[in-house]
Design an enzyme around this catalytic site. Structure first.
Site, PDB file in Angstrom:
ATOM      1  N   GLU A  15       0.174  -1.251   5.637  1.00 50.36           N
ATOM      2  CA  GLU A  15       1.219  -0.799   6.543  1.00 50.36           C
ATOM      3  C   GLU A  15       0.999   0.640   6.978  1.00 50.36           C
ATOM      4  OE1 GLU A  15       5.180   1.033   7.575  1.00 50.36           O
ATOM      5  OE2 GLU A  15       3.754   1.570   6.001  1.00 50.36           O
ATOM      6  N   ASP A  55       0.839  -1.206   0.000  1.00 47.55           N
ATOM      7  CA  ASP A  55       0.000   0.000   0.000  1.00 47.55           C
ATOM      8  C   ASP A  55       0.868   1.248   0.000  1.00 47.55           C
ATOM      9  OD1 ASP A  55       0.780  -0.785   2.662  1.00 47.55           O
ATOM     10  OD2 ASP A  55      -0.600   0.717   3.460  1.00 47.55           O
TER      11      ASP A  55
END
Length: 487
Positions: free
Chosen positions: A146, A79
């Protein structure tokens, strides 16, 4: 997508990065990029696993002659932080990143670049697809989410991985070998209020703060950059006391781990106070620009006449809210007494949203000392509760305790000195890395983090240095060749 980027060396890595950046991949909406990574591994004929939380694990056997070496886990998160300039028309949910080359740097037009941690993901993809790079057995771990809570790492179960060494590719300076990091906790405060109709003759204004440098709320917090939420609150608090200002709405910041670059407020000023209020804003603008001339040279504070808000916060609630935000510490709380130049504890006042009868304040508190992290969080919680907010903690993740004597630390330190004729900066960082979380389930695994030079992460100024990517890639390949044999 820029053909210039695809022509850069190492070409395979930059092409994988370009392919990755064509896939929208916001945190918590990683379905498309997870499918992209899975299909990548499956097309290579490699064992590909998706766990319950959405992480992808791809396993590749050692190249001939390296079967006796320790298995290496190479890890990055898929991400990326979505930030754009206010005047940039861009939809992160549907568009790929628009990249271009500027001298020795790769940048994006008006948005974050996604080099954090896309260059790490692209590096792993390149290793998995290679046919001529010597390496031990590899377990590639692509984690999700994350940037907004590390839920991918938190959800990773023990027993899935067999590696003895972990290489995390999420450090943003090519002279650093990171061996420890801070933990964090999200502070979420909310309250409701009954909006009031504006009484008397008032004039409407929109106050805008923009052009701040922003950046990563962990890696950049020591730089003293301006926080748009705190600057806006400073102006509103004093203007309330001096002019009887009434707040209609406030909308500042966006992501918990980004230093807020912009804040906007719709205000009502009693008739007859307009000129004094304008003079106040002009005076404060000069003061704030002077205070932040070094860190935020492009700071803009703009006041525009607009339609007065139909409803505003009740006077008492407005006063308590502004005082509570004023009381919230922002930036460095304490430096480490043990590790030189390391921020030990900090807080980022990340988001302030006041509209339609609801106020929301979000902070991210970080520390490499868990007890101090929770003590600061409790202090912030107390201030917000005194203002009538309901406060909760979420997204707690542990720090990563340094192990400077680990074999991989010595190996890579020696290799760096040999290759670059200087000492690597072996350190701990104030950002949150997934190593500590993964290490909770794999306590015997030796861990280290490194990466190429990335500047301005978590902001539209994010850029990756081309020459540094070449240096980092070469360092990674040599590291893999030197992984020791199994005991």
């Amino acid at each position: 997508m820029s053909t210039e980027v695809r022509a850069l060396e190492p070409r395979a890595l930059w092409n994988n990065f370009a392919d990755l950046n064509a896939v929208p991949r916001p945190s918590k909406k990683e379905e498309r990029v997870v499918q992209f990574v899975k299909e990548f591994g499956q097309k290579l004929g490699l064992e590909t696993i998706q766990d319950e939380i959405g992480n992808v694990i791809i396993k590749k056997p050692a190249t001939p002659g390296m079967e006796d070496r320790k298995t290496v886990l190479i890890q990055s998160h898929v991400d990326m932080v979505h930030q754009k300039n206010a005047d940039t028309n861009f939809d992160f949910n549907t568009q790929g990143i628009d990249m271009y080359v500027d001298g020795d740097w790769v940048k994006a037009r008006g948005t974050t670049l996604g080099a954090d941690n896309g260059l790490g993901v692209a590096s792993i993809m390149t290793l998995l697809a290679s046919t001529d790079i010597p390496h031990p057995a590899i377990e590639a771990l692509f984690t999700v989410d994350e940037e907004t809570g590390m839920t991918g790492a938190l959800g990773l179960k023990g027993g899935l991985l067999k590696a003895e060494i972990m290489l995390n590719l999420d450090t943003e300076d090519d002279t650093e070998l990171t061996i420890g990091c801070a933990g964090g906790v999200d502070i979420n405060a909310s309250s409701t209020y009954q909006p009031e109709s504006v009484s008397g003759d008032v004039k409407g204004y929109k106050l805008s703060i923009k052009g701040l440098t922003g950046g990563h709320s962990g890696m950049d917090i020591h730089l003293g950059r301006g926080n748009a939420n705190k600057l806006m609150n400073r102006l509103l608090h004093h203007a309330t006391e001096q002019f009887g200002l009434r707040v209609g709405t406030i909308d500042g910041g966006s992501l918990r781990n980004a230093i807020p670059r912009e804040s906007f407020a719709i205000l009502a000023i009693p008739a007859g106070q307009e000129e004094a209020f304008k003079a106040f804003v002009q005076e404060q603008t000069q003061i704030l620009k002077q205070e932040h001339a070094t860190t935020d040279p492009n700071l803009v504070i703009q006041l525009d006449a607009t339609e007065a808000p139909n409803q505003v916060l009740p006077t008492e609630i407005q006063g308590k809210l502004l005082r509570a935000i004023y009381a919230c510490p922002n930036g460095i709380y304490r430096m480490s007494p043990d590790i030189e130049h390391l921020v030990q504890t900090s807080n980022n006042v990340a988001r302030v949203l006041v509209q339609d009868g609801t106020s929301t304040i979000q902070c991210l508190t970080r520390s490499s000392v868990d007890s101090e992290k929770m003590d600061l969080a409790a202090a912030i919680k107390s201030a917000l509760e005194l203002a009538g907010a309901t406060v909760s903690f979420s997204g707690m993740y542990p720090g990563w305790t340094p192990r400077p004597g680990a074999g991989i630390v010595q190996l890579m330190s020696d290799l760096y000195k040999e290759k670059y004729k200087g000492e690597a900066h072996v350190n701990a960082c104030h950002a949150g890395l997934e190593c500590g979380i993964i290490g909770a389930n794999y306590p015997e695994m030796e861990m280290i983090s490194f990466g190429p030079n990335i500047r301005g992460a978590h902001s539209p100024d994010e850029k990756a240095q081309i020459s540094s990517v070449q240096k980092y890639w070469d360092f990674l390949l040599d590291t893999l060749q030197r992984i020791p044999a199994k005991v």
